[in-house]
Every structure is written in C-alpha cells, then in structure tokens.
Design a protein around this motif. Structure first.
Motif, PDB file in Angstrom:
ATOM      1  N   ASN A 103      36.289  37.449  52.365  1.00  0.00           N
ATOM      2  CA  ASN A 103      37.265  37.081  53.397  1.00  0.00           C
ATOM      3  C   ASN A 103      38.632  36.785  52.802  1.00  0.00           C
ATOM      4  O   ASN A 103      39.631  36.772  53.521  1.00  0.00           O
ATOM      5  N   GLY A 104      38.662  36.540  51.490  1.00  0.00           N
ATOM      6  CA  GLY A 104      39.937  36.320  50.816  1.00  0.00           C
ATOM      7  C   GLY A 104      40.738  37.588  50.603  1.00  0.00           C
ATOM      8  O   GLY A 104      41.923  37.519  50.257  1.00  0.00           O
ATOM      9  N   ILE A 105      40.108  38.747  50.781  1.00  0.00           N
ATOM     10  CA  ILE A 105      40.831  40.021  50.707  1.00  0.00           C
ATOM     11  C   ILE A 105      41.469  40.229  52.073  1.00  0.00           C
ATOM     12  O   ILE A 105      40.816  40.681  53.020  1.00  0.00           O
ATOM     13  N   ILE A 106      42.747  39.909  52.198  1.00  0.00           N
ATOM     14  CA  ILE A 106      43.361  39.872  53.529  1.00  0.00           C
ATOM     15  C   ILE A 106      43.957  41.205  53.949  1.00  0.00           C
ATOM     16  O   ILE A 106      44.450  41.332  55.072  1.00  0.00           O
ATOM     17  N   GLY A 107      43.917  42.198  53.063  1.00  0.00           N
ATOM     18  CA  GLY A 107      44.435  43.509  53.438  1.00  0.00           C
ATOM     19  C   GLY A 107      44.942  44.271  52.241  1.00  0.00           C
ATOM     20  O   GLY A 107      44.561  43.994  51.098  1.00  0.00           O
ATOM     21  N   LYS A 109      33.752  45.262  44.645  1.00  0.00           N
ATOM     22  CA  LYS A 109      32.369  44.846  44.462  1.00  0.00           C
ATOM     23  C   LYS A 109      32.327  43.501  43.731  1.00  0.00           C
ATOM     24  O   LYS A 109      33.241  43.140  43.009  1.00  0.00           O
ATOM     25  N   GLY A 110      31.234  42.789  43.937  1.00  0.00           N
ATOM     26  CA  GLY A 110      31.038  41.543  43.202  1.00  0.00           C
ATOM     27  C   GLY A 110      31.438  40.300  43.954  1.00  0.00           C
ATOM     28  O   GLY A 110      31.514  39.220  43.362  1.00  0.00           O
ATOM     29  N   LEU A 111      31.705  40.414  45.260  1.00  0.00           N
ATOM     30  CA  LEU A 111      32.109  39.256  46.059  1.00  0.00           C
ATOM     31  C   LEU A 111      31.055  38.938  47.112  1.00  0.00           C
ATOM     32  O   LEU A 111      30.448  39.839  47.688  1.00  0.00           O
TER      33      LEU A 111
END
Length: 768
Positions: A476-480, A468-470
């Motif tokens: 999109n920076g959370i790639i997996g 949360k908080g994005l």
C-alpha cells in the motif's frame, strides 16, 4: 449542416453496433468506446444525447464546480449557457451534482441518457475526470478551436462508474537540459488532464541550466539560465542532419557580448500562471530543485556554495554544494521559500541523486562537522543535509520527495521516495518496509527519453508498479508511478512529443484501470491519433509489422507493408538518402532479387515523417550444419570490468565460465560492469530463414553460423534490434557477446522462422 449531423449520428450508431460487425474484439465492450484510460465500469444505454444551442450546463446554486463546468463549456467552444441554480434536473441539460456517496478519491459517476447528462463526484478532481471522459466521447473536431462546431453534437447513452487504482499518476519533464516555452507547458498539462494524470513533476534546475527566477539570487537566471552550446547540443546538431526534430530550437538562442547562448527561464509571474492553469485541471505541479548535486548552474554564479570554491566535474558527476557550511542552508532555505510561494503543491522534490561526494572527504570543515555531529560517513553526511531540509519543508507544511539515493545514508519514514535505479531493485522494497511512500519511476520502462521500439508500449502497459517481496500492507506504500522525460538530447517540442506519445497513454491506463485488456487498448489507441492530430501532437507512428533490419533471402524477398495509420503514405529510397515526401511511394509489394539497402518512412498528411527504417537485404546460401559431439546448454564466459563495446573482450581472459540453458545473465555475475560471451551451437530443426531479435542494455553482437546476424553493440538503453540468417537443419555455431556498463542490464534473445511470431529460443536447441 444536416448532412454532417446525420453522418455523426450514423458514426456513433456504428460504434454502438461494432459487436455485431464481426470484429475480432466483438466480445469486449471496452473496444466499442475509444476511451483511454478505460473506465472501471461502463454499461451501455439506449439512444443518444444531443447537444444543441438550447442545452444548458447546470451547477449547484453555491457555484461550486463552476470552474469544471467552465472547462466543459470551453471544450464546446463556449456555446452553452451555464446556470448556477441546482434545481430539479431540466431536460436537455448537463448537470454537475455533488455526490458524497462516492468514497473513492477522484472518483466520478457519469450518466448519459437521451434526456440529460449527470456528472456526479465528491470533489473537483472527479468532476474534471468526467469532463475529460465526455471530451473523448465527442468528435475530435472539437479540439480545433478555429473550426466552427456543428449545430448539434451527439453522445451515446451510457453509465460510467469510475475511479483510479493509483493515487500518483505522473509525468515528468526536464526543462533544464533543454528549455520549453510556457505554451508548451500548458499543452503538456492539457494532455495530462485528457488522460487523467494528476501529477506534473517539473525538473527546473540542473548542471546545464537554472530555469526559475529566484529574486534573492538574481544571477541564478541572469547567468545560470544561459550557456554556450555543450556536448549534448553538438550530438543533437549532428542528428539534425537526418531529423529536423533535433535542430536546436532558435526561439531559445540569443546573442550577447559576442557569444551565442542557449537557454531561458520562467519568471515567477509566468510560473504562477502555469500553476494556476494546472490547478483548474486538478494537475499538481511538483517542482524539483536538485540538491546537493547537479548544482553547477548555481555554483557558477555563487561559488561560496562549495566546500572549496571549485566548480567542476568529478569522476562521474559535478561537484556538489557543501553540507557543512551554514551559508549553504541559508541559500537553500531562501530558494525554497520562493519556490513554495510559487507552487501550491504540498510536495517539493529535492533530487538528491548522483552526488559526487569526494570533495566533502577532503574538506577540513566537513571533517570537523562530521565529528561534531556524529556523522560516520559521506552517505550519512548527505542524509544529514536531506533530513535537515525535510524538517524545514515540514515546518512550512510541505513534504519532501527524493530520488532513491537518499535512502543510502538513512532517511525518515515521512519522506517520499522516487525509485529510478533499476539496478538497485531492493531500494523500493526497503523504502516501503521503512514506511515511506514510494513512487515508481524505473529507468526501464519509464524513462521516456530512451528511444522507443515496437516493444515500448507493451512494456509500459504491462509494467507492475508493485515490486516483489512486499506484504499487502507494505504494498500500500507504493502510491503510483510516473514516467520521466530527460532532455539532454531533446532540443525541440516536436521531439518531446514523439518520445512521450503514445507511451504516456499506456501508462495512463496502467495506473488508472489496470484492466490489462491490451488488444482492446490498442484498438482504442488507434482512435486517439485523430484527436492528437487536432491537438498538434507530434506522436510516434505505430510500428510496421514484421520488419527486420538485417534481412536475408536465398532467391528473392518481398517487402510488403501495411500503412501504420489509414491516412499515412510510405516513401522509400534505394540510394542511401533519407526518404522524403518526394521519394517513391510504396503502394504495392516490392520484389527484391539482389542485395539492397532500402530506407523507408511513413508520412503523416502534414508531411511529418515517422521513424526512418534502414533495411539491409543480403542474398545468402543456407549455411551448412557442422558435426560435433555436444552436451546440453551454452558456455557462458564472464568478464568483470567495463567494456564500451563487446569487441573489447576479445583480448581478455574470462574470470569464470558457466553452462547455461538459456540466454540470461547468470546469478553469479555480480560486478557492476561486465561482459559475457555465450558460445556453442543451435540445433535448428529445419531449413529456413531464421530471424533473431536481440534486446540489450547496454550492448551486444550476435553471430550465427559465423555470420554477424544482429549488431546491437555499444552502451545504450534497452532497445531491440533484429537480423536474419539462412540456415540448414542441424548444429549451427552461435556466439553472443554482451556488455553491461554498470547501470542495470537487460538481455533478451528471441527468434522466428519463415515469418512466424517471435518466441524464446528453446532450451533443447542450445548445445556446447
């Protein structure tokens, strides 16, 4: 042989007709095809494609995708002819077709008709994913290379359009704490490919062992790869008395100079072979050489790496290498030069976690270095080391990955951050906002060395990698994500299998599909077990439904269990011994009319036991309610400090006391380590046997009506334990003592009555 063919065709036909069979999942097409992960889009066609001796595999004339075609043929025991002509599609063929209209990375299109199979993708990774989909549609017997294939195999006609949601779909294996063979690494890679993972994070070095040959520093493996048995081995040896999976693997024990040593390492040639093996399956192996901490195995042989020549444990962790000496950087660069020659991955993991920095503060060389470089504190000194190594990696065309501690002193936005510390939830958010790519790997639920319970698969399946908080752009920076298997207490390959399987199938679907059709997934998972049997995977058996460790009854209880899988048997003892295949078999409901201790386990056909369940049955009278003037909520007393057992709070005065309307940790609790005592009454609505389910990280003890109901005490990862108490309607005293040691807490309390489904304790039951 014809009978076998007919049986297989009939079986496939029955799969296609499950929707008409009145099954509970009839409305869900995904449950008709036991694919994990399930494709993004699947539509059913008419008929079957039959693979026989005349079937051919066709690749483009350029021989592109011949590697992927070869793997498909290998699955079919190399029985088919492979042609490289790329001509118009013949009948009775399986054709690999380059399809640049597919825009998604790793995407593929699979078309199966009665005439042919077309595999379309724009790259080899997509082709491999299609091959693995075909593999899961084929009978599980293909996995047994010693067994001849039938002359014909059938596949249902269907059309699949598929691609992953996340780019990073990883699994991690620690080979430093306990060592694993080359054959096991390849087995692990095969399973990663089967379930469409693409990253294999290999933790090669740590305090307990250095596992990769470095030719410039031969003592790293001559000495650093071997150890006398340590305190982790002794824990495993103790557990081995009840579970053979904890026996220290004898293939990694040697006798040298009068000492018994445990260990092993991979030569560079061996590891290059493993890397090539993974590459053919489009699995990227990311090596981790942990620096500047966790380097005891290297420092033992090369003490110049420290600031003072000492190599020992600090307050929490081992002393690190010294970032203030040029000789340290020369060593690190030489090591990573050889690592980069072995591993093709553009990613190199440098660790950077759990660094004991106290010696740096004492070092005159470091004081001068920090003043000269304008470094303000010790976290910034660690960042200097990490950032300098990142520049070196970048100069070689590689990217640096670090555990989320590397954020503390500042990190460039080009480094990848691997988040693991659940007690620092801001870390992945800050990293993503900084522009870093982030791989989510939180200890809960993605540390697969944590003991599994009946909630584990559900927790992994429903884990959301995006914190949360994005904003959407930042998300999109959370790639997996990836799951980690640390092996301090994993001395055998069987134990490793048990811990990651089947949890890794839940993660596979989470990261590939995220369709959250959980009931469908559970049906498809059950169909996977037969394939895993053929692949010799020592998976954890499904849990029994409705078991409570501490059970009570007023007159009698009935133990009535369903087999976790159809081909299993259940054996039990009543004398305290661990059950084995010769113990009595539970084939009918067991009536219990006196206090008893029953130990039971399910057994696979090969004789391997699943979890041992320890069931205590106690005869109780219904507890009488108390009379009291009460208010809403429970009292919650707060005890800052470290308590390794909840019993240790008894002689301490609390700092504060709150009124809470649920069993949660109050927001005002800020200490890294603490204890909580919840006290008051449960206003239970009816007479009955109440079951309570207490999940703790670290530990806790629940008392209801003055009776210890659930004992989940001590420091440990999140695990649920359960117990029962017989209660009359009215106010019943409750006390819950909970402790947290400082690494991120979990506290959940649920109940059920007379065998109902577990649910949260209602707020209007809580009184004080």
């Amino acid at each position: 042989m014809k009978k076998n063919i007919s049986r297989k065709i009939a079986l496939l036909g029955s799969l296609l007709m499950l929707a008409d069979a009145g099954a509970s999942f009839a409305q869900d097409i995904s449950s008709r095809f036991p694919l994990v992960p399930y494709p993004q889009k699947l539509t059913v066609g008419q008929g079957l494609f039959v693979i026989n001796n005349q079937t051919s595999i066709v690749t483009p004339a350029s021989k592109k995708y011949q590697q992927e075609a070869g793997l498909l043929n290998e699955l079919l025991h190399n029985k088919l002819a492979v042609r490289h002509n790329g001509k118009a599609l013949p009948k009775n063929s399986i054709q690999f077709v380059e399809d640049n209209s597919i825009t998604a990375e790793e995407g593929y299109h699979l078309q199966i008709t009665s005439q042919h199979i077309i595999i379309g993708a724009k790259d080899g990774a997509g082709m491999i994913h299609a091959v693995e989909t075909i593999r899961q549609l084929l009978p599980v017997g293909i996995e047994n290379k010693q067994q001849a294939l039938p002359s014909q195999l059938s596949l249902p006609a269907l059309n699949i359009e598929d691609a992953p949601v996340y780019a990073w779909r990883g699994m991690h294996l620690d080979v430093s704490r306990h060592f694993f063979s080359i054959a096991y690494l390849k087995k692990f890679i095969d399973l990663l490919a089967l379930y469409k993972f693409n990253k294999f994070h290999l933790h090669l070095t740590d305090d307990q062992g250095w596992r990769i040959e470095i030719k410039k520093y031969p003592k790293l493996t001559e000495e650093g790869a071997w150890r006398t048995f340590n305190n982790q081995d002794s824990v495993c040896m103790k557990k081995a008395a009840d579970n053979p999976d904890f026996v220290i693997d004898p293939q990694h024990i040697i006798h040298k100079d009068g000492k018994t040593l445990y260990g092993g390492y991979y030569t560079q040639a061996q590891m290059k072979d493993v890397v090539a093996y993974a590459a053919t399956r489009h699995i990227d192996i990311i090596p981790e050489i942990d620096m500047p901490g966790h380097m005891m195995a290297a420092i033992n042989s090369y003490p110049f790496l420290t600031c003072n020549g000492e190599n020992s444990w600090g307050k929490l962790f081992t002393k690190p290498i010294c970032p203030c000496n040029e000789s340290t950087y020369e060593f690190a660069q030489n090591v990573f030069d050889e690592i980069m020659d072995i591993f093709r991955s553009k990613y190199i993991h440098i660790g950077g976690d759990e660094v004991e920095r106290s010696d740096w503060a004492k070092s005159e060389a470091c004081k001068a270095f920090m003043q000269r470089e304008g470094i303000k504190d010790l976290p910034a000194l660690q960042s200097y080391f990490i950032n300098r190594m990142e520049k070196y990696f970048n100069s070689k065309g590689r990217k640096l990955i670090g555990w989320d501690e590397v954020l503390e002193g500042g990190i460039s936005h080009t480094a990848l951050i691997m988040y693991w510390r659940t007690w620092v939830p801001k870390a992945p958010v800050e990293a993503a906002k900084n522009g870093n790519q982030v791989i989510m790997s939180p200890g809960n639920p993605l540390y697969f060395d944590n003991a599994p319970d009946h909630n584990s698969i559900d927790n992994v399946y429903h884990y959301n990698p995006v914190p949360k908080g994005l904003t959407q752009a930042e998300a999109n920076g959370i790639i997996g994500a990836q799951a980690n298997l640390w092996t301090e207490y994993v001395p055998t390959e069987n134990r490793a299998d048990y811990l990651y399987m089947p949890r890794m199938t839940a993660l596979a679907e989470n990261l590939w599909t995220r369709n959250h059709k959980y009931n469908s997934y559970l049906v498809r998972l059950r169909a996977q077990y037969a394939r895993l049997n053929n692949l010799h995977v020592n998976y954890r058996l499904p849990d029994f439904d409705g078991l409570v460790e501490q059970s009570v009854f007023t007159n009698q209880a009935v133990l009535n269990l369903k087999k976790p899988l159809p081909n299993t048997t259940i054996h039990y003892t009543t004398n305290g011994n661990v059950p084995n295949k010769n113990s009595p078999e539970l084939t009918a409901p067991l009536v219990i009319s006196k206090s008893s201790y029953i130990r039971l386990a399910a057994f696979k056909p090969n004789g391997v036991a699943g979890d041992v369940y320890n069931l205590h049955y106690t005869q109780q009278n219904l507890a009488e309610p108390v009379k009291a003037d009460v208010k809403a909520g429970l009292l919650c007393s707060y005890y800052p400090g470290e308590y390794k057992s909840s019993k240790l709070m008894a002689s301490v005065q609390p700092k504060e006391t709150f009124v809470v309307d649920s069993v949660v940790v109050p927001k005002a609790v800020t200490a890294p380590g603490f204890g909580l005592r919840y006290q008051g009454y449960l206003d239970v609505p009816q007479d009955g046997i109440y079951s309570f389910y207490l999940t703790c990280d670290d530990g806790g003890i629940l008392k209801v009506a003055g009776r210890i109901t659930v004992d989940n005490d001590g420091w440990h990862a999140p695990v649920e334990k359960s117990g029962q108490v017989a209660l009359k309607k009215g106010l019943q005293p409750i006390e819950l003592n909970f402790v947290e040691g400082g690494g991120g807490y979990t506290l959940k309390l649920k109940y059920s009555i007379n065998g109902s489904q577990p649910m949260s304790v209602p707020a209007d039951w809580l009184k004080h």
